[in-house]
Motif scaffolding. Structure first.
Motif, mmCIF file in Angstrom:
data_model
loop_
_atom_site.group_PDB
_atom_site.id
_atom_site.type_symbol
_atom_site.label_atom_id
_atom_site.label_comp_id
_atom_site.label_asym_id
_atom_site.label_seq_id
_atom_site.Cartn_x
_atom_site.Cartn_y
_atom_site.Cartn_z
ATOM 1 N N PHE A 5 0.835 -1.200 0.000
ATOM 2 C CA PHE A 5 0.000 0.000 0.000
ATOM 3 C C PHE A 5 0.869 1.249 0.000
ATOM 4 O O PHE A 5 0.637 2.196 -0.744
ATOM 5 N N LEU A 6 1.875 1.231 0.860
ATOM 6 C CA LEU A 6 2.727 2.417 0.968
ATOM 7 C C LEU A 6 4.199 1.997 0.999
ATOM 8 O O LEU A 6 4.548 1.018 1.656
ATOM 9 N N VAL A 7 5.015 2.728 0.272
ATOM 10 C CA VAL A 7 6.456 2.495 0.314
ATOM 11 C C VAL A 7 7.145 3.778 0.755
ATOM 12 O O VAL A 7 6.866 4.847 0.217
ATOM 13 N N ILE A 19 4.709 -0.953 3.607
ATOM 14 C CA ILE A 19 3.538 -1.241 4.441
ATOM 15 C C ILE A 19 2.491 -1.877 3.547
ATOM 16 O O ILE A 19 2.103 -1.302 2.528
ATOM 17 N N ARG A 20 2.062 -3.101 3.916
ATOM 18 C CA ARG A 20 1.160 -3.864 3.038
ATOM 19 C C ARG A 20 -0.247 -3.929 3.613
ATOM 20 O O ARG A 20 -0.438 -3.996 4.823
ATOM 21 N N SER A 21 -1.206 -3.926 2.696
ATOM 22 C CA SER A 21 -2.600 -4.057 3.114
ATOM 23 C C SER A 21 -2.822 -5.432 3.737
ATOM 24 O O SER A 21 -2.224 -6.416 3.307
ATOM 25 N N LEU A 32 -4.920 2.794 5.679
ATOM 26 C CA LEU A 32 -3.808 2.538 6.602
ATOM 27 C C LEU A 32 -4.163 3.169 7.944
ATOM 28 O O LEU A 32 -4.457 4.360 8.018
ATOM 29 N N VAL A 33 -4.198 2.364 8.982
ATOM 30 C CA VAL A 33 -4.511 2.881 10.315
ATOM 31 C C VAL A 33 -3.257 2.788 11.169
ATOM 32 O O VAL A 33 -2.661 1.718 11.317
ATOM 33 N N ILE A 34 -2.827 3.932 11.674
ATOM 34 C CA ILE A 34 -1.645 3.967 12.532
ATOM 35 C C ILE A 34 -2.105 4.044 13.977
ATOM 36 O O ILE A 34 -2.894 4.923 14.336
ATOM 37 N N MET A 35 -1.668 3.109 14.798
ATOM 38 C CA MET A 35 -2.096 3.102 16.199
ATOM 39 C C MET A 35 -0.893 3.330 17.089
ATOM 40 O O MET A 35 0.051 2.535 17.102
ATOM 41 N N ASP A 36 -0.925 4.454 17.805
ATOM 42 C CA ASP A 36 0.200 4.835 18.645
ATOM 43 C C ASP A 36 -0.070 4.379 20.080
ATOM 44 O O ASP A 36 -0.879 4.968 20.773
ATOM 45 N N ARG A 66 -9.816 -7.076 7.550
ATOM 46 C CA ARG A 66 -10.697 -6.303 6.680
ATOM 47 C C ARG A 66 -9.971 -5.755 5.453
ATOM 48 O O ARG A 66 -10.576 -5.122 4.609
ATOM 49 N N GLY A 67 -8.648 -5.913 5.440
ATOM 50 C CA GLY A 67 -7.889 -5.441 4.290
ATOM 51 C C GLY A 67 -7.157 -4.131 4.543
ATOM 52 O O GLY A 67 -6.535 -3.570 3.652
ATOM 53 N N CYS A 68 -7.241 -3.619 5.770
ATOM 54 C CA CYS A 68 -6.505 -2.403 6.129
ATOM 55 C C CYS A 68 -5.042 -2.747 6.348
ATOM 56 O O CYS A 68 -4.715 -3.861 6.769
ATOM 57 N N ALA A 69 -4.185 -1.788 6.086
ATOM 58 C CA ALA A 69 -2.822 -1.907 6.563
ATOM 59 C C ALA A 69 -2.793 -1.300 7.962
ATOM 60 O O ALA A 69 -3.432 -0.283 8.204
#
Lengths: 256, 328
Positions: free
Chosen positions: A5-7, A28-30, A167-171, A195-198
Motif C-alpha cells: 500500500f505504501l512504500v 507497508i502492506r494491506s 492505513l490505520v496507525i495506532m500509537d 478487513r484489508g486495512c494496513a
C-alpha cells in the motif's frame, strides 16, 4: 506478495542539527499488521508523524500504490486514506458514539436548504461497524465520556474505518488499558487487518507485538536496524535488536 | 425502552434538573400566593409572562453561547442599542415593516462586531464582551443624549399585542424561536459542531469542524434573537431609558445556568433555560409583591448563580457524582 500500500524510501528527518531519522526504507502492506519497535527516541514517533502528514520529511519520498505523495497537513494524509489513532484520542466526550464517528462529515439531507442530520442512517452505519469489529457497547447513545478506554479505542477505530482509511496507525493503543481491555483492542487490531486495512502498531510491549504483528521493524537511534517476520524471530532476538546487543546491529553501527 | 428514549429525545423532554426547576417554580408560586393577596391573580400571571419575553429570547441565544464555551456579558446593552434604533425608526414615523426588521438587523450587525472581536480577534469571550459592554454603555448614553426616548407611537404595540387564532403573538414568536434553536442544536450538523467546540475547541478542529464559522454564526444568531427581544421591549414600553438592559446579561446567564447548561460548555438544555427564566421572573415578581424593594433583585440573581455553580462544584468533587454526570 501483492503490491504494498505504501512504500517509504530513504526517509530522513532533521530538526536543525539533530538527525531524528535517517535512510528509512519501509513497505507497508494491506491486510498486514506491522509493528514498529524501538527505545524512546529511536525515531518511531517521528516516522509515524511523517506518515500522518504532521511533519514533512527532510529527505526521501512516500509512494502510495505506485504514485509519490507529499503531505503538507494531516488532512492531506487523511485524504490519501491514512488515519492515525493517537494515544490521547481526539473524541468529543459529550457526544454519542455515532456523533463522534461522523463528526465533521455527517450524513445529511437538505430540507428547504437546511441540512438536517440523517440520524437513523448514521446509527445504523455505526452499529454495523461496531458489530463488524465485534465491539460490544451496551448503550450506543451514551456519551463517549462514559465509555471505558478500550471502548473509546473502538470508537476511534470506527471513525478511522468510516473515513475509509486504508492505513490505520495506532500509537500505543493499549498503554492506558486494563488487561481485559487490552485483549479486546488487540483483537480489534487483527480484525482491522483482516478487513484489508494496513495497520502500523507502535508498542513498548513485546509480547503484545508477537500476538498481533505479522512483521516487526526495529528502530534504533533514528535508523531502521532490523526487519523480521514475526513467525521467524523471538522475544530475545527482538530485545537484543532494540538494545543494540544483537550482532547485526553492532555490525551495522560499526559501519556507520 | 425505545419509547422512553424517543420521549427523552423529543422536543420537550425532562431530566431531573428540569423537573426540579418546575417544582421550584410551582413551590414559589404557592409560597407567594399565601404571602401576598395580590399574587395569585390572572393579571399578575400575565405580568410575569410579559416580563419573561425578552429574557426568554436572549436566554436561547445565551444557551447556545455557553454550550459553545462562549459568553456575552454585553447582551443587555446590545438590546438597548437595537431598541434605540427601533425607537428612532418609530419616532421618524417610519413604516411598520422597517420598524419590525430594524431590531433583528441591528442585533445581527452587533453580533458580527462581537464575533469579530471574540472569534476573529481571538480575545477571550468574557474579556471581549466586557470591553464591548463598556463601549456600548457610553454609546447608549451618547445616542440618547442623556434623555429617555419616550412617547413612541404604538405602531409595534398594535402589531405585537395581537393574537393569531387566539394565541398572542409573543407566544408564537417565542415558540417558533425555541423550535428553530432546538432543531438547529439537536438535528443539524451545526448543533453537533457547537457542542464539540464547547467540549474542546482543539479536538473539534482536529475532527475537521469549521470552528471559526460555527462560533461566528452563533454570535450572530444570539444578536438576532436579542434584536427580536428589543422589538418586543419597544412594543411593550414604548420608551427607551438610559439604564436599558443593565441587568439582562446577569439574568440571562443566571437563567441558563439554572437550567442545567454547563458554564464550561459542551452541555446544554433549552427547556432548562425556559424554566430558569420563568423561575427567575417568578421570584423577582413575587419578592416585589411581598414588599422586597426591586433594588434587591440583582442580589437574588447573583446569589442564585453562585449557589448553583457552588453546588455543582461541590457535587462534582464527589467521585460518584462525577460518574453519574458522565452517564447523564
Amino acid at each position: 506478495m501483492t503490491e504494498p500500500f505504501l512504500v517509504a524510501r530513504n526517509i530522513a528527518k532533521r530538526f536543525g542539527a539533530l538527525t531524528a531519522l535517517a535512510d528509512v526504507d519501509l513497505e507497508i502492506r494491506s491486510g498486514e499488521v506491522l509493528a514498529l519497535l524501538g527505545d524512546n527516541g529511536a525515531g518511531k514517533s517521528t516516522f509515524i508523524k511523517i506518515l500522518a502528514g504532521a511533519h514533512p520529511p527532510s529527505d526521501g519520498e512516500l509512494v502510495i500504490e505506485g504514485s509519490p505523495v507529499a503531505f503538507s497537513s494531516p488532512k492531506d494524509a487523511a485524504a490519501s486514506g491514512i488515519a492515525t489513532i493517537f494515544q490521547e484520542l481526539a473524541l468529543s466526550e459529550n457526544l454519542s458514539i455515532a456523533e463522534n464517528v461522523f463528526l465533521g462529515r455527517e450524513l445529511k439531507r437538505s430540507i428547504f436548504g437546511i441540512p438536517f442530520l440523517k440520524r437513523k442512517e448514521m446509527r445504523q452505519r455505526v452499529d454495523g461497524l461496531l458489530q463488524e469489529l465485534d465491539a460490544h457497547i451496551s448503550d450506543p447513545e451514551a456519551p463517549v465520556g462514559s465509555l471505558s478506554g478500550g471502548q473509546r479505542q473502538a470508537v476511534a477505530i470506527c471513525r478511522a474505518l468510516n473515513l475509509n482509511a486504508r492505513l490505520v496507525i495506532m500509537d500505543e493503543p493499549t498503554a492506558a488499558l486494563a488487561v481485559a481491555e487490552t485483549r479486546k483492542v488487540l483483537a480489534l487490531t487483527r480484525r482491522l487487518a483482516a478487513r484489508g486495512c494496513a495497520v502500523v502498531l507502535i508498542s513498548h510491549n513485546i509480547s503484545e507485538v508477537f500476538e498481533v504483528a505479522d512483521r516487526i521493524v526495529v528502530f534504533r537511534r533514528g535508523r531502521k536496524v532490523a526487519e523480521r517476520l514475526a513467525a521467524e524471530t523471538n522475544h530475545e532476538e527482538v530485545v537484543s535488536l532494540i538494545t543494540g546487543a544483537h550482532p547485526d546491529v553492532r555490525a551495522l553501527e560499526k559501519t556507520n | 425502552m425505545n419509547a422512553v428514549r424517543q420521549f427523552r429525545n423529543g422536543v420537550i423532554s425532562m431530566n431531573g434538573r428540569e423537573w426540579s426547576l418546575l417544582v421550584a417554580c410551582l413551590l414559589a408560586i404557592v409560597v407567594f400566593a399565601v404571602a401576598s393577596p395580590h399574587y395569585a391573580t390572572s393579571g399578575n400571571a400575565i405580568t410575569v409572562l410579559r416580563n419573561s419575553v425578552e429574557l426568554l429570547l436572549i436566554g436561547l441565544g445565551m444557551t447556545l453561547l455557553l454550550a459553545m464555551g462562549g459568553i456575552d456579558v454585553s447582551i443587555g446593552i446590545v438590546m438597548g442599542l437595537a431598541a434605540i434604533a427601533i425607537g428612532r425608526v418609530l419616532g421618524a414615523d417610519g413604516n411598520p415593516l422597517l420598524a419590525l426588521v430594524v431590531g433583528p438587523l441591528v442585533g445581527a450587525l452587533l453580533g458580527c462586531v462581537t464575533a469579530a472581536v471574540v472569534v476573529l480577534g481571538r480575545v477571550p469571550a468574557i474579556v471581549g464582551t466586557l470591553g464591548l459592554l463598556g463601549v456600548y454603555r457610553t454609546a447608549v448614553f451618547v445616542l440618547l443624549g442623556g434623555q429617555w426616548l419616550s412617547g413612541l407611537p404604538a405602531t409595534l404595540t398594535n402589531l405585537l399585542a395581537a393574537s393569531v387564532l387566539g394565541i398572542p403573538v409573543p407566544a408564537l414568536v417565542i415558540a417558533s424561536a425555541y423550535l428553530a434553536v432546538w432543531l438547529a442544536l439537536r438535528r443539524t450538523p451545526y448543533g453537533l459542531h457547537l457542542l464539540a467546540i464547547g467540549n474542546s475547541e482543539e479536538k473539534a478542529r482536529l475532527s475537521g469542524i469549521p470552528v471559526v464559522k460555527v462560533r461566528f454564526m452563533t454570535f450572530v444568531v444570539s444578536g438576532v434573537l436579542t434584536g427580536i427581544a428589543a422589538t418586543f421591549y419597544v412594543a411593550t414600553y414604548r420608551n427607551v431609558e438610559m439604564s436599558i438592559g443593565s441587568t439582562l446579561a446577569l439574568d440571562a446567564i443566571a437563567a441558563v445556568i439554572l437550567g442545567g447548561t454547563s458554564i464550561l460548555g459542551g452541555r446544554c438544555s433549552l427547556l432548562g433555560t425556559v424554566l430558569g427564566v420563568l423561575l427567575l421572573r417568578i421570584l423577582q415578581n413575587g419578592l416585589l409583591l411581598i414588599g422586597v424593594p426591586s433594588l434587591w433583585q440583582p442580589v437574588v440573581t447573583g446569589v442564585l448563580i453562585i449557589g448553583v455553580l457552588g453546588f455543582e462544584a461541590i457535587s462534582n468533587r464527589l467521585p460518584l457524582a462525577r460518574f453519574q454526570r458522565a452517564r447523564a
